[in-house]
Scaffold this active site. Structure first.
Site, mmCIF file in Angstrom:
data_model
loop_
_atom_site.group_PDB
_atom_site.id
_atom_site.type_symbol
_atom_site.label_atom_id
_atom_site.label_comp_id
_atom_site.label_asym_id
_atom_site.label_seq_id
_atom_site.Cartn_x
_atom_site.Cartn_y
_atom_site.Cartn_z
ATOM 1 N N VAL A 194 -3.894 0.981 14.163
ATOM 2 C CA VAL A 194 -4.836 1.046 13.038
ATOM 3 C C VAL A 194 -5.153 -0.357 12.515
ATOM 4 O O VAL A 194 -6.320 -0.702 12.294
ATOM 5 C CB VAL A 194 -4.291 1.950 11.911
ATOM 6 C CG1 VAL A 194 -5.262 1.991 10.731
ATOM 7 C CG2 VAL A 194 -4.047 3.358 12.442
ATOM 8 N N CYS A 253 -8.985 -15.165 2.918
ATOM 9 C CA CYS A 253 -7.605 -14.731 3.083
ATOM 10 C C CYS A 253 -7.148 -13.763 1.988
ATOM 11 O O CYS A 253 -6.110 -13.157 2.099
ATOM 12 C CB CYS A 253 -6.695 -15.943 3.123
ATOM 13 S SG CYS A 253 -6.805 -16.906 1.620
ATOM 14 N N ASP A 278 1.062 3.496 7.589
ATOM 15 C CA ASP A 278 1.909 3.156 6.431
ATOM 16 C C ASP A 278 3.338 3.695 6.557
ATOM 17 O O ASP A 278 4.185 3.385 5.734
ATOM 18 C CB ASP A 278 1.278 3.709 5.153
ATOM 19 C CG ASP A 278 -0.110 3.166 4.951
ATOM 20 O OD1 ASP A 278 -0.244 1.959 4.765
ATOM 21 O OD2 ASP A 278 -1.073 3.953 5.014
ATOM 22 N N LYS A 296 -1.266 7.180 -4.297
ATOM 23 C CA LYS A 296 -2.027 5.970 -4.628
ATOM 24 C C LYS A 296 -3.405 6.000 -3.962
ATOM 25 O O LYS A 296 -4.413 5.664 -4.582
ATOM 26 C CB LYS A 296 -1.243 4.744 -4.144
ATOM 27 C CG LYS A 296 -2.054 3.476 -4.052
ATOM 28 C CD LYS A 296 -1.211 2.298 -3.626
ATOM 29 C CE LYS A 296 -1.157 2.028 -2.135
ATOM 30 N NZ LYS A 296 -2.407 1.552 -1.526
ATOM 31 N N ASN A 297 -3.418 6.407 -2.681
ATOM 32 C CA ASN A 297 -4.663 6.310 -1.919
ATOM 33 C C ASN A 297 -5.642 7.438 -2.208
ATOM 34 O O ASN A 297 -6.720 7.486 -1.617
ATOM 35 C CB ASN A 297 -4.347 6.194 -0.420
ATOM 36 C CG ASN A 297 -3.666 4.864 -0.116
ATOM 37 O OD1 ASN A 297 -3.628 3.969 -0.968
ATOM 38 N ND2 ASN A 297 -3.114 4.727 1.076
HETATM 39 N N1 EPU Z 1 -12.284 -1.549 9.232
HETATM 40 C C1 EPU Z 1 -13.312 -2.348 9.672
HETATM 41 N N2 EPU Z 1 -14.408 -2.506 8.871
HETATM 42 C C2 EPU Z 1 -14.510 -1.889 7.651
HETATM 43 C C3 EPU Z 1 -13.462 -1.053 7.194
HETATM 44 C C4 EPU Z 1 -12.356 -0.913 8.024
HETATM 45 O O1 EPU Z 1 -13.238 -2.922 10.766
HETATM 46 O O2 EPU Z 1 -15.532 -2.060 6.966
HETATM 47 C C5 EPU Z 1 -11.082 -1.412 10.079
HETATM 48 C C6 EPU Z 1 -9.845 -2.029 9.395
HETATM 49 O O3 EPU Z 1 -9.773 -3.392 9.580
HETATM 50 C C7 EPU Z 1 -8.719 -1.274 10.048
HETATM 51 C C8 EPU Z 1 -9.323 0.115 10.311
HETATM 52 O O4 EPU Z 1 -10.736 -0.044 10.220
HETATM 53 O O5 EPU Z 1 -8.388 -1.865 11.282
HETATM 54 C C9 EPU Z 1 -8.883 1.194 9.368
HETATM 55 O O6 EPU Z 1 -9.113 0.796 8.031
HETATM 56 P P1 EPU Z 1 -9.456 1.863 6.889
HETATM 57 O O7 EPU Z 1 -10.818 1.574 6.384
HETATM 58 O O8 EPU Z 1 -9.164 3.227 7.416
HETATM 59 O O9 EPU Z 1 -8.396 1.492 5.808
HETATM 60 P P2 EPU Z 1 -8.605 1.327 4.255
HETATM 61 O O10 EPU Z 1 -9.499 2.363 3.726
HETATM 62 O O11 EPU Z 1 -8.886 -0.100 3.950
HETATM 63 C C10 EPU Z 1 -6.680 2.956 3.571
HETATM 64 C C11 EPU Z 1 -5.439 2.829 2.761
HETATM 65 C C12 EPU Z 1 -4.389 2.069 3.554
HETATM 66 C C13 EPU Z 1 -4.125 2.821 4.849
HETATM 67 C C14 EPU Z 1 -5.433 2.992 5.625
HETATM 68 C C15 EPU Z 1 -5.272 3.807 6.884
HETATM 69 C C16 EPU Z 1 -6.237 2.786 0.508
HETATM 70 C C17 EPU Z 1 -6.416 2.019 -0.747
HETATM 71 N N3 EPU Z 1 -5.700 2.134 1.517
HETATM 72 O O12 EPU Z 1 -7.135 1.613 3.763
HETATM 73 O O13 EPU Z 1 -3.215 2.042 2.784
HETATM 74 O O14 EPU Z 1 -3.195 2.113 5.621
HETATM 75 O O15 EPU Z 1 -6.413 3.633 4.789
HETATM 76 O O16 EPU Z 1 -4.813 5.081 6.601
HETATM 77 O O17 EPU Z 1 -6.539 3.966 0.580
HETATM 78 C C18 EPU Z 1 -1.302 1.099 1.837
HETATM 79 O O18 EPU Z 1 -1.253 2.104 1.117
HETATM 80 O O19 EPU Z 1 -0.384 0.237 1.885
HETATM 81 C C19 EPU Z 1 -2.465 0.902 2.674
HETATM 82 C C20 EPU Z 1 -2.724 -0.257 3.286
#
Ligand code: EPU
Length: 441
Positions: A335, A123, A313, A26-27
């Protein structure tokens, strides 16, 4: 999958046994679909799972004029010849609570000179901010304007390569840099990059399209912008999160599941922890068999982290198995600040789990001293009893399913439709694995 009634009644206590097949992650798949916008010619993506997150991106591509067709199961053809601006209301209607529109910005700024994203605050996305994304886009030269209905971006002078240093190796922000830098003028240097396998596969795709990307040591990625990218043809990396979820299900239900398509290299860290808990696995060329040892499980101390650490995850499904281990396990979530909401239902089912604000069992993390319940202490073994549960989110939801499947008695699990955001045909897979349940409605 639209699940009628969205509720299933599960008669627990039956081990899950059998074989299931994974598709693409998915990611990765959702980002690969966005990357197709950057091509001058159409792209082909294979192993695309039928999950609602893919449908959301498909809808968003559609409102931006990208023609997405499928003449074979799991194969998408993406034709970006007629990319066009979309109305904020249409984007909003298709995006739902998804954060994916933010990743459309770089590619759309290159193609159209402007991009809109709905109001991602509040939210609808919990506390997951987009500040890194906006800062990155500004650094490339985008003008970011907050409007009443959302955020408008434009690039009056085009986008230019830049030096970015991420404060945290965010997956999304790293993808933002990649999807923007590949067509920006000049060189971009990204420090503090996330290096998850899904990101490496996105880099593979961009290289196929004509991009020049160098991955250096110490989380440094360099991108030389090019004038033109073409479409790609790619088979997506398997879904590691789904593999880990079924592995945990095998352990928690004392079962035996062969996860077709799972590979060792991308799951090394998970496999180590699985083994320490006492889980057994056999690695084959076409997948991995995960099974219960038939003896008592062991407690573990784990800390979630960015790759190559233990993925955030993976913790929710594993916590269910840890309720059955003899002794005290600790999971320190580093994370996300609030990812233990799902344990309330497990406690109601008979698990002994306490959540704490302190950083337990590992290094102090950025959530320490900040009032976030981000460490969990799980004491076992406990016998779970059936309960009525409302699924809160994707990963927490899958862990509730596993809990109900391993519990004594009957559980009514509602809002399970949310699980189809990331788990393809999970109802059919549960049937294949011999679960005893009835779908309501
Ligand atoms: N963060 C910030 N500011 C930002 C972006 C992120 O503070 O602008 C923080 C987040 O709040 C979090 C941390 O950085 O505390 C990591 O977030 P990240 O950006 O790495 O996560 P993401 O890209 O939003 C993806 C996956 C998640 C997975 C995370 C970590 C997708 C669509 N989602 O999220 O997957 O947990 O990376 O590996 O790729 C899931 O599949 O259920 C899921 C949540």
């Amino acid at each position: 999958m639209g699940l009628k009634g969205d509720t299933i009644t599960i008669h627990g206590g039956r081990p899950l046994r059998g074989r299931i097949e994974l598709k693409g992650a998915k990611n990765l798949v959702t980002k690969a679909m966005v990357a197709a916008i950057l091509g001058e010619t159409p792209s082909v993506l294979r192993d695309v799972p039928d999950i609602s997150d893919v449908r959301v991106v498909r809808g968003l591509l559609d409102v931006h004029g990208v023609k997405v067709t499928s003449d074979e199961e799991g194969v998408l053809h993406l034709d970006p010849s007629n990319v066009e601006s979309a109305h904020m209301a249409d984007i909003d209607a298709h995006a739902g609570s998804s954060r994916i529109p933010i990743l459309f910005c770089g590619p759309l700024l290159h193609r159209l000179g402007e991009a809109f994203i709905p109001d991602l605050g509040g939210c609808r996305i919990g506390d997951r901010p987009i500040d890194y994304h906006l800062e990155v886009l500004r650094q490339f030269g985008a003008v970011v304007e907050k409007q009443p209905s959302g955020i408008r971006m434009s690039a009056p002078n085009g986008l230019k390569g830049t030096k970015v240093h991420l404060p945290y190796p965010s997956v999304g922000a790293t993808e933002q840099v990649l999807l923007t830098a590949v067509r920006a003028e000049g060189i971009t240097e990204l420090r503090g990059a996330a290096i998850e396998p899904e990101i490496m596969d996105l880099i593979n795709i961009l290289q196929k399209m004509g991009a020049i990307i160098t991955v250096d040591t110490d989380r440094v990625i360099r991108i030389e912008g090019v004038d033109r990218l073409d479409g790609y043809s790619h088979t997506a990396l398997f879904d590691r999160n789904e593999a880990a979820s079924w592995a945990a299900a095998a352990l928690a239900t004392e079962g035996d599941i062969f996860v077709g398509g799972a590979r060792q290299a991308e799951m090394l860290t998970f496999l180590n922890v699985f083994r320490k808990v006492g889980g057994k696995f056999d690695i084959a060329d076409d997948g991995i068999r995960f099974y219960h040892p038939g003896t008592q499980l062991n407690p573990v101390i784990i800390e979630t982290d960015v790759h190559p650490g233990f993925m955030t995850d993976w913790q929710q499904p594993l916590v269910v198995a840890l309720t059955k281990a003899k002794g005290v396990s600790i999971v320190h979530e580093t994370v996300y600040e609030q990812r233990f909401g799902f344990v309330d239902a497990l406690v109601e089912m008979g698990a002994t789990i306490q959540v704490h604000k302190e950083c337990l069992g590992g290094q102090a993390c950025r959530f320490g001293q900040r009032n976030f319940n981000h460490s969990a202490v799980i004491s076992g073994p406990t016998h779970l009893r059936g309960a009525d549960i409302v699924v809160p989110d994707l990963r927490g939801g899958f862990s509730h399913l596993i809990a109900a499947l391993s519990a004594e008695g009957t559980s009514r699990v509602s809002n399970v439709g949310i699980i189809s955001r990331g788990y393809e045909n999970f109802i059919a897979k549960l049937e294949q694995l011999g679960a005893d349940f009835v779908l309501e409605g």
